[in-house]
Each structure stands twice: as structure tokens, then as C-alpha cells.
Motif scaffolding. Structure first.
Motif, mmCIF file in Angstrom:
data_model
loop_
_atom_site.group_PDB
_atom_site.id
_atom_site.type_symbol
_atom_site.label_atom_id
_atom_site.label_comp_id
_atom_site.label_asym_id
_atom_site.label_seq_id
_atom_site.Cartn_x
_atom_site.Cartn_y
_atom_site.Cartn_z
ATOM 1 N N PRO A 117 0.899 -1.275 -0.041
ATOM 2 C CA PRO A 117 -0.051 0.062 0.009
ATOM 3 C C PRO A 117 0.797 1.310 -0.026
ATOM 4 N N LEU A 118 0.356 2.282 -0.704
ATOM 5 C CA LEU A 118 1.053 3.711 -0.520
ATOM 6 C C LEU A 118 0.328 4.649 0.708
ATOM 7 N N TYR A 119 1.202 4.937 1.626
ATOM 8 C CA TYR A 119 0.358 5.487 2.666
ATOM 9 C C TYR A 119 0.448 7.227 2.201
ATOM 10 N N PRO A 120 -0.245 7.943 2.871
ATOM 11 C CA PRO A 120 -0.528 9.197 2.752
ATOM 12 C C PRO A 120 0.823 10.079 2.948
ATOM 13 N N ASP A 121 1.480 9.746 4.106
ATOM 14 C CA ASP A 121 2.918 10.446 4.528
ATOM 15 C C ASP A 121 3.813 10.075 3.371
ATOM 16 N N GLU A 122 3.998 8.863 2.813
ATOM 17 C CA GLU A 122 4.873 8.339 1.707
ATOM 18 C C GLU A 122 4.520 9.231 0.583
ATOM 19 N N SER A 123 3.525 9.249 0.229
ATOM 20 C CA SER A 123 3.120 9.830 -1.028
ATOM 21 C C SER A 123 3.675 11.524 -0.947
ATOM 22 N N ASP A 124 3.278 11.961 0.174
ATOM 23 C CA ASP A 124 3.659 13.546 0.170
ATOM 24 C C ASP A 124 5.061 13.786 0.215
ATOM 25 N N HIS A 125 5.786 12.871 0.764
ATOM 26 C CA HIS A 125 7.282 12.808 0.815
ATOM 27 C C HIS A 125 7.786 12.778 -0.557
ATOM 28 N N VAL A 126 7.329 11.808 -1.188
ATOM 29 C CA VAL A 126 8.046 11.459 -2.633
ATOM 30 C C VAL A 126 7.534 12.583 -3.610
ATOM 31 N N ILE A 127 6.165 13.124 -3.324
ATOM 32 C CA ILE A 127 5.815 14.309 -4.358
ATOM 33 C C ILE A 127 6.645 15.606 -4.104
ATOM 34 N N GLN A 128 6.921 15.744 -2.818
ATOM 35 C CA GLN A 128 7.782 16.914 -2.503
ATOM 36 C C GLN A 128 9.299 16.706 -3.228
ATOM 37 N N PHE A 129 9.619 15.575 -2.886
ATOM 38 C CA PHE A 129 11.291 15.217 -3.525
ATOM 39 C C PHE A 129 10.968 15.403 -5.121
ATOM 40 N N ILE A 130 9.978 15.028 -5.841
ATOM 41 C CA ILE A 130 10.048 15.081 -7.169
ATOM 42 C C ILE A 130 9.972 16.421 -7.725
ATOM 43 N N SER A 168 -7.147 5.661 -1.686
ATOM 44 C CA SER A 168 -7.568 7.107 -2.372
ATOM 45 C C SER A 168 -6.296 7.698 -2.418
ATOM 46 N N THR A 169 -5.088 7.469 -1.618
ATOM 47 C CA THR A 169 -3.697 8.132 -1.927
ATOM 48 C C THR A 169 -3.038 7.690 -3.287
ATOM 49 N N LEU A 170 -3.292 6.297 -3.545
ATOM 50 C CA LEU A 170 -2.509 6.022 -4.885
ATOM 51 C C LEU A 170 -3.457 6.573 -5.792
ATOM 52 N N LEU A 171 -4.663 6.566 -5.798
ATOM 53 C CA LEU A 171 -5.422 7.133 -7.069
ATOM 54 C C LEU A 171 -5.660 8.599 -7.176
ATOM 55 N N SER A 172 -5.183 9.396 -6.315
ATOM 56 C CA SER A 172 -4.756 10.832 -6.097
ATOM 57 C C SER A 172 -3.613 11.120 -6.835
#
Length: 221
Positions: A117-130, A168-172
Motif C-alpha cells: 500500500p501507498l501511505y499518505p505520508d509516503e506519497s507526500d514525501h515522494v511528491i515533494q522530492f520529485i 485514495s492516496t494512490l488514486l490521487s
């Protein structure tokens, strides 16, 4: 782009440790340029550029067949077991400018595991990194590779069923990159036909972006 009878696409793979990032790069190149194996710590510690041979039968433009060349930049994972975020970011930024500074970047491939699963915090961090790497237009130049798709398939999920059940995190995240995603099986060597399908999908993403490239500034060092 290179000669008039061929096209070169520049790609960078980004992702967490043990997502299959380097293996995905090898699959795209049709080689074993990048070190990839199971490890309790991050395997990749520096950036490495891999080149494919000329690939025919993949792309046509203006009625003519072009040979395709693929260049893939493998990168240290983020988060990394031995490097800080700043070290990873600066290393990748420098390598992007060094290798793709003249021609630009066609796509950054964010590698995620389909069986985790992709967790919200993980998604936020990777988006910020990119965003820090690619700038404000990152969404136009980012696609998602969902690796270990064979494990989702073994669990009875088709691609459609998987996305229907996804968080919803991955779909977003997929929505933010205009649904540019590809499922990839890392567990076995990708066969020529499967590789051609993946490359055509990547080329379609690039075509949808009007073959634009992301300009990259050279390092001041």
C-alpha cells in the motif's frame, strides 16, 4: 533526438528501496546495466546511466519508422538507508543536469510496488522530492511504474480490479500525473514483446505531452 532516422528518449527512475527500481531500468534497456538484488539496505548509492541498443519496430512518425534508443538514469532510493534526503536530491539533480542537460528529460518514472500500500505520508514525501528535482511542471513529466504486478495478479487482481480497490492516496497520485501508469512484472526477465508494449506506452505518454522535454540546468560545480 539524434539522427533523423532515430529517436532517443531520456528517462530517470525514482523510488524507494526494494521497489524494483533498478530492475525496472534494466527491463526498459533490455540489459543488466544496473545492480539489482534483494538487500536489507539500499543497493544503489550513486547515479548510473544505461543505454539501450537501437530498437526497431516500436515507433513511426510522419509515416516513417524510426529506430528507438532508450537512455535510463538509475538513482539512489529515497528515503535511503545511508544517505540523507539532501544528499540524494543533490546527487540526482547533478546527474540529471550532467547527462540530460543538453537534450532534456522526457519522463521521470516513479517506481512503486503494486503489492504494497501507498501511505499518505509516503506519497507526500515522494511528491515533494520529485517537485524539488523537476520543478513546478513535474506532473507533466512524471509517470508511475507499478512493479511486482505479478503478485497482484496471483492474488486475483486484474489491473482494473486492482485500481478499483486501490487506496485514495494512490488514486490521487495517479490522477495528478494524468493517469500515466504502467504495470510491470519484475520477477522474471521481461521478454521482447512485453518490453515493446511497455516502451510503446511510454512513447504514448511522451506523445501526449507533444514530445516536450523538461529542460535541466547544468550544475554550477
Amino acid at each position: 533526438m539524434a539522427d533523423s532516422d532515430e529517436m532517443t528518449i531520456n528517462l530517470v527512475v525514482l523510488g524507494r528501496t526494494q521497489t524494483g527500481k533498478s530492475a525496472a531500468g534494466n527491463s526498459l534497456l533490455g540489459s543488466s546495466d544496473f545492480e539489482s538484488h534483494l538487500s536489507p539496505s539500499s543497493v544503489t548509492t550513486c547515479c548510473s546511466l544505461g543505454h539501450s541498443c537501437r530498437i526497431s519496430g516500436i515507433i513511426r512518425r510522419n509515416g516513417c519508422e524510426l529506430a528507438l534508443r532508450v537512455r535510463v538514469l538509475d538513482t539512489p532510493s529515497y528515503p535511503h538507508s545511508g544517505l540523507s534526503k539532501e544528499q540524494v536530491r543533490d546527487t540526482v539533480k547533478s546527474a540529471l543536469a550532467h547527462h540530460f542537460g543538453e537534450e532534456g528529460l522526457h519522463l521521470a518514472l516513479l517506481v512503486l510496488r503494486a503489492d504494497l500500500p501507498l501511505y499518505p505520508d509516503e506519497s507526500d514525501h515522494v511528491i515533494q522530492f520529485i517537485q524539488e528535482l523537476l520543478g513546478p511542471t513535474w506532473k507533466d513529466f512524471t509517470a508511475v511504474l507499478l512493479t511486482h504486478a505479478d503478485k497482484a495478479e496471483e492474488a486475483g487482481f486484474s489491473e482494473e480490479a486492482y485500481l478499483h480497490s486501490a487506496s485514495s492516496t494512490l488514486l490521487s497520485l495517479l490522477s495528478s500525473v494524468q493517469h500515466k501508469y504502467i504495470f510491470l512484472d519484475n520477477q522474471k526477465s521481461i521478454i521482447k514483446k512485453e518490453r515493446a508494449i511497455v516502451l510503446r506506452k511510454l512513447l504514448n505518454f511522451i506523445r501526449q505531452n507533444n514530445y516536450q522535454v523538461l529542460p535541466l540546468k547544468h550544475s554550477k560545480e
